[in-house]
Scaffold this active site. Structure first.
Site, PDB file in Angstrom:
ATOM      1  N   HIS A  54       0.831  -1.204   0.000  1.00 35.69           N
ATOM      2  CA  HIS A  54       0.000   0.000   0.000  1.00 35.69           C
ATOM      3  C   HIS A  54       0.871   1.262   0.000  1.00 35.69           C
ATOM      4  O   HIS A  54       1.165   1.825   1.045  1.00 35.69           O
ATOM      5  CB  HIS A  54      -0.878  -0.040   1.254  1.00 35.69           C
ATOM      6  N   HIS A  56       1.545   5.114  -1.962  1.00 41.39           N
ATOM      7  CA  HIS A  56       1.098   6.169  -2.872  1.00 41.39           C
ATOM      8  C   HIS A  56       2.331   6.876  -3.428  1.00 41.39           C
ATOM      9  O   HIS A  56       3.063   7.531  -2.683  1.00 41.39           O
ATOM     10  CB  HIS A  56       0.196   7.169  -2.140  1.00 41.39           C
ATOM     11  N   LEU A  57       2.560   6.729  -4.727  1.00 40.46           N
ATOM     12  CA  LEU A  57       3.732   7.334  -5.363  1.00 40.46           C
ATOM     13  C   LEU A  57       3.412   8.630  -6.095  1.00 40.46           C
ATOM     14  O   LEU A  57       4.315   9.304  -6.574  1.00 40.46           O
ATOM     15  CB  LEU A  57       4.385   6.326  -6.314  1.00 40.46           C
ATOM     16  N   ARG A  58       2.123   8.963  -6.220  1.00 36.04           N
ATOM     17  CA  ARG A  58       1.633  10.255  -6.706  1.00 36.04           C
ATOM     18  C   ARG A  58       1.887  10.547  -8.185  1.00 36.04           C
ATOM     19  O   ARG A  58       1.298  11.484  -8.726  1.00 36.04           O
ATOM     20  CB  ARG A  58       2.212  11.406  -5.875  1.00 36.04           C
ATOM     21  N   ASN A  88      -4.848   5.943  -7.156  1.00 34.32           N
ATOM     22  CA  ASN A  88      -5.463   7.276  -7.106  1.00 34.32           C
ATOM     23  C   ASN A  88      -4.486   8.369  -7.543  1.00 34.32           C
ATOM     24  O   ASN A  88      -4.193   9.308  -6.824  1.00 34.32           O
ATOM     25  CB  ASN A  88      -6.039   7.574  -5.717  1.00 34.32           C
ATOM     26  N   ASP A 148      -8.654   2.722  -3.446  1.00 30.10           N
ATOM     27  CA  ASP A 148      -8.198   3.285  -2.172  1.00 30.10           C
ATOM     28  C   ASP A 148      -8.249   4.801  -2.147  1.00 30.10           C
ATOM     29  O   ASP A 148      -7.867   5.469  -3.101  1.00 30.10           O
ATOM     30  CB  ASP A 148      -6.782   2.834  -1.853  1.00 30.10           C
ATOM     31  N   HIS A 175     -10.973  -0.064   0.673  1.00 35.59           N
ATOM     32  CA  HIS A 175     -10.910   1.042   1.624  1.00 35.59           C
ATOM     33  C   HIS A 175     -12.272   1.079   2.313  1.00 35.59           C
ATOM     34  O   HIS A 175     -13.248   1.579   1.758  1.00 35.59           O
ATOM     35  CB  HIS A 175     -10.623   2.348   0.886  1.00 35.59           C
ATOM     36  N   HIS A 229      -5.720  -1.141   5.524  1.00 35.68           N
ATOM     37  CA  HIS A 229      -5.533  -0.331   6.745  1.00 35.68           C
ATOM     38  C   HIS A 229      -6.616  -0.516   7.817  1.00 35.68           C
ATOM     39  O   HIS A 229      -7.364   0.413   8.143  1.00 35.68           O
ATOM     40  CB  HIS A 229      -5.362   1.146   6.398  1.00 35.68           C
ATOM     41  N   ASP A 302       0.785   2.481   3.787  1.00 34.85           N
ATOM     42  CA  ASP A 302      -0.102   3.566   3.341  1.00 34.85           C
ATOM     43  C   ASP A 302       0.692   4.871   3.246  1.00 34.85           C
ATOM     44  O   ASP A 302       0.207   5.950   3.611  1.00 34.85           O
ATOM     45  CB  ASP A 302      -1.306   3.735   4.260  1.00 34.85           C
TER      46      ASP A 302
END
Length: 430
Positions: A54, A56-58, A88, A148, A175, A229, A302
């Site tokens: 989990h 987030h690399l954006r 996302n 997510d 989520h 999570h 996360d």
């Protein structure tokens, strides 16, 4: 490339040398062979490389907060050899082309294996299924699907997703947040503190009812569901019951939900605004026990980087999320190992082998394997006794929303190897 690790403690047990050639462990024992790189591992614990379910690399879309490269750097420094990049982004990873692009960026960075997570629904809107089959059959080989940041709240859509993903050999990561119980302005745990602070809260039951619904849908469809999570004792109870019934459910917990509590919100510091929110101490204790007894399968960071202009607001207006990749192993060492709840074999189980299995990275990709001759040399060396005071400004992430700043933690990653190639040595990028 030839690498010799001298005198490591394998999973905190027997001490041995490990000789690596061409990305594979070739010999374990007392090794006299010379190598291009020799690592003195006296006093260090050798683990299989960590896998994060989990992250987030954006990128694409928010490269001011993180990129695949900088996130990969943070992951490697944290002992990871593989991460799953959440969908996302902007645009959303809901097509094969988008998934392939994230996968290619990971290969270009070359520090960890970046496995894209595909969106369950188009645009994360919760209405129409995304290109699940095309993403799964693409060269990115997507196996985990998640909206997510948003819950797949429509039971009919969730059922269809579970049925479709079952045929693909994949899993839906949910989520769990009922939007009717946790309204759009909810920003923290609902309780006495949220009332006193005047902050709109969302109750634990908003998570628990979705977990309960989804495990029943998984039983009905014969599919797999993964609970992202987990944050409440009630969710733990539901997952424990579901596993006892033979339902194919797995679950993860974040480092911050294992240590931090909602009391930290008393100062309105937006660093501690996260979704799901920090919970009371009794929930934290339940999560620790569930991770120790196997009810919760994995630790997942996360990792949620944010640019300062998104985080530095009044608490109710700030973005949700915290950094986690560089500190996760230290938090787990502090909370679970130092307390005796997990030994180092247990750490390998919840941070490497179980996540790799859930994500389908234990096959040809070779993650989460045993420390044995013939296994791919995806490895992490950790100093179990090191005391580290976290400095957010020393992070290799582009963002600084670090909840561990100035906190003393136990355990430090000394080296990380991806298929036998050192990506981190002496705690720094190689």
């Amino acid at each position: 490339m030839m690498v010799l690790i001298k005198g490591a403690s394998l999973l905190g047990k027997k001490r041995a040398d490990v000789y690596i050639e061409d990305g594979v462990i070739r010999e374990i024992g007392s090794v006299s062979t010379t190598a291009e790189t020799t690592i003195d591992a006296d006093g260090l614990v050798l683990l299989p490389g960590l896998v994060d379910l989990h992250t987030h690399l954006r990128e694409p879309g928010r490269e001011d907060a993180e990129t695949v490269l900088t996130g990969s750097q943070a992951a490697a420094v944290g002992g990871y050899t593989a991460v799953l990049a959440m969908a996302n982004t902007t645009p959303v990873t809901d097509t094969a082309e988008a998934a392939i692009r994230v996968w290619e960026l990971g290969r270009e960075a070359g520090l960890v294996d970046v496995q894209p997570v595909g969106a369950v629904t188009k645009g994360l809107a919760g209405e129409e299924l995304a290109e699940l089959g095309l993403m799964a059959r693409s060269k990115a080989k997507v196996r985990v699907f998640s909206d997510d940041g948003k819950c797949v709240h429509d039971a009919r859509v969730m059922r269809r997703a579970l049925e479709y993903v079952k045929a693909l050999g994949g899993v839906v990561s949910q989520h769990s947040q009922d939007p009717a119980l946790a309204g759009p302005s909810a920003c923290c745990h609902e309780g006495e503190l949220s009332g006193r602070l005047g902050l709109p809260g969302w109750p634990g039951v908003a998570e628990e009812v979705v977990v309960a619904r989804d495990v029943m849908l998984a039983r009905h469809t014969g599919s797999r569901v993964h609970v992202a999570h987990v944050s409440t004792a009630g969710s733990v109870e539901v997952i424990r019951w579901a596993k006892a019934q033979g339902i194919d459910v797995t679950a993860e917990v974040t480092p911050h939900h294992l240590l931090l509590t909602t009391d930290l919100l008393a100062g309105y510091d937006p660093t501690y605004k996260v979704n799901p929110p920090l919970r009371p101490a009794e929930d934290v204790e339940a999560l620790r026990r569930a991770l120790a007894d196997g009810t919760i399968d994995a630790v997942a960071t996360d990792h949620a980087p944010h640019a300062r202009h998104d985080k530095e607001h009044a608490f109710v207006d700030a973005a949700f999320g915290m950094l986690g990749l560089e500190t996760a192993l230290s938090v787990v060492t502090t909370v679970m190992v130092d307390s005796g709840l997990l030994d180092w074999a247990g750490v390998a189980r919840v941070m490497s082998s179980n996540p790799a299995r859930i994500a389908g990275l234990d096959g040809d990709a070779g993650h989460g394997r045993d420390l044995s001759v013939g296994s791919p040399a995806n490895l992490t060396l950790v100093d179990p006794a090191a005391q580290v005071v976290v400095d957010r400004d020393a992070s290799v992430s582009l963002s600084r929303n670090n909840p561990w700043h100035d906190r003393k933690l136990t355990g430090r990653v000394v080296a990380t190897l991806l298929r036998g190639r050192p990506t981190v040595l002496e705690g720094a990028l190689a």
